[in-house]
Each structure stands twice: as C-alpha cells, then as structure tokens.
Write a protein that holds these residues in place. Structure first.
Motif, short mmCIF file in Angstrom:
data_model
loop_
_atom_site.label_atom_id
_atom_site.label_comp_id
_atom_site.label_asym_id
_atom_site.label_seq_id
_atom_site.Cartn_x
_atom_site.Cartn_y
_atom_site.Cartn_z
N UNK A 159 1.83 -2.26 -2.95
CA UNK A 159 2.19 -0.90 -2.61
C UNK A 159 0.93 -0.06 -2.46
N UNK A 160 0.87 0.68 -1.37
CA UNK A 160 -0.24 1.61 -1.14
C UNK A 160 0.34 2.93 -0.68
N UNK A 161 -0.13 4.03 -1.25
CA UNK A 161 0.38 5.37 -0.93
C UNK A 161 -0.72 6.23 -0.32
N UNK A 162 -0.31 7.16 0.56
CA UNK A 162 -1.25 8.12 1.14
C UNK A 162 -2.21 7.52 2.13
N UNK A 163 -1.76 6.56 2.91
CA UNK A 163 -2.62 5.84 3.86
C UNK A 163 -2.53 6.48 5.24
N UNK A 164 -3.69 6.60 5.90
CA UNK A 164 -3.71 7.04 7.29
C UNK A 164 -3.70 5.81 8.18
N UNK A 165 -2.92 5.87 9.24
CA UNK A 165 -2.86 4.75 10.19
C UNK A 165 -3.28 5.27 11.56
#
Length: 146
Positions: A87-93
């Motif tokens: 799980x990863x949160x606050x990611x820019x794609x």
C-alpha cells in the motif's frame, strides 16, 4: 490447477481491493480532475518471475494524489505465508520513485496490519503506457487497466 486455499486468498484480496476503492473515492471531486481520473481503476498483471497474478487498485484521494493497493496471489517477500498487501498513499502519477511498503500476513488467511513496520519495501514508480491503459513499474512488471 489453483488450490481452494489460493482461490480463497485471491477472492479475499479482491474484496479488500474493492472495499478500499469504494471507501476512497468521491465522484463529485473527480469531475473537476478528468485527466487525473484516467489513472484511477483496477489493473491486473502477471509477475514475470514466478507467474503469480497481481492486482492493483488506484484511487484518487481528497488531495488529488493517488492511493495504491496491490495484491499478489503469491508474494515471494512474505516467506511464511506468501500473502500480504502493498500500500502506498499520496502518490503522483506518473511517478518515477516512491516507497511501496509490503505488509505480510502472519498466518495463512490472516489480515495485515498497515500500522506495523512493513515486512519489505517493493520498487515503486510507474511509467504510463497507452494513454493510461497500462502502467509499468521500474522492474518491468506491466499492469493493464481492466
């Protein structure tokens, strides 16, 4: 042939992914962010090393970045159970670098504790392919939007 315990695990992980998606999205806020909305969705891929089935759910959070949840039918990094969630949160794609913490179950069919220290750190980052229809991690794993 897939064993019944593997099928149960896969079904459980799918249910967790779908639950996370319904809790983390707000349709009204997405209308103002159409281009970002294109990355949201359910992605699937095959681990080229061991052939396991990987699922990834990407949802937009209230800050306009993305929360990502990944399941694998057999996480090699989870030595005792081969089960867990990353799980990863606050990611820019697109993003070329982020931490992707993996939390393993402590027993077969168990739950993960996202508040505990991760059991392993997976390679993060995505290259966007096909206008968002596919994503590729730096290790070459490719996921296709469903």
């Amino acid at each position: 042939m897939i064993s019944s315990s593997s099928l149960k695990t896969l079904l459980l992980l799918t249910m967790v992914l779908l639950d996370a998606a319904t809790q983390s999205t707000d349709a009204r806020s997405l209308k103002s962010k159409k281009s970002s909305h294109d990355f949201m969705g359910y992605y699937m891929g095959i681990d080229p090393v061991d052939g396991s089935f990987q699922q990834m759910q990407i949802v937009m959070n209230d800050e306009g970045t993305f929360d990502i949840l990944m399941a694998d039918s057999s996480f090699r990094n989870c030595a005792d159970t081969n089960q867990g969630l990353a799980k990863a949160d606050g990611i820019e794609i697109p993003s070329s670098n982020f931490d992707f913490p993996l939390h393993c179950t402590k027993e077969k069919g168990g739950t993960v504790d996202f508040d505990a220290e991760p059991d392993a750190m997976l390679v993060g980052g995505f290259e966007v392919l096909g206008g968002g229809d596919a994503l590729r991690r730096p290790n070459g794993y490719t996921y296709f939007k469903q």
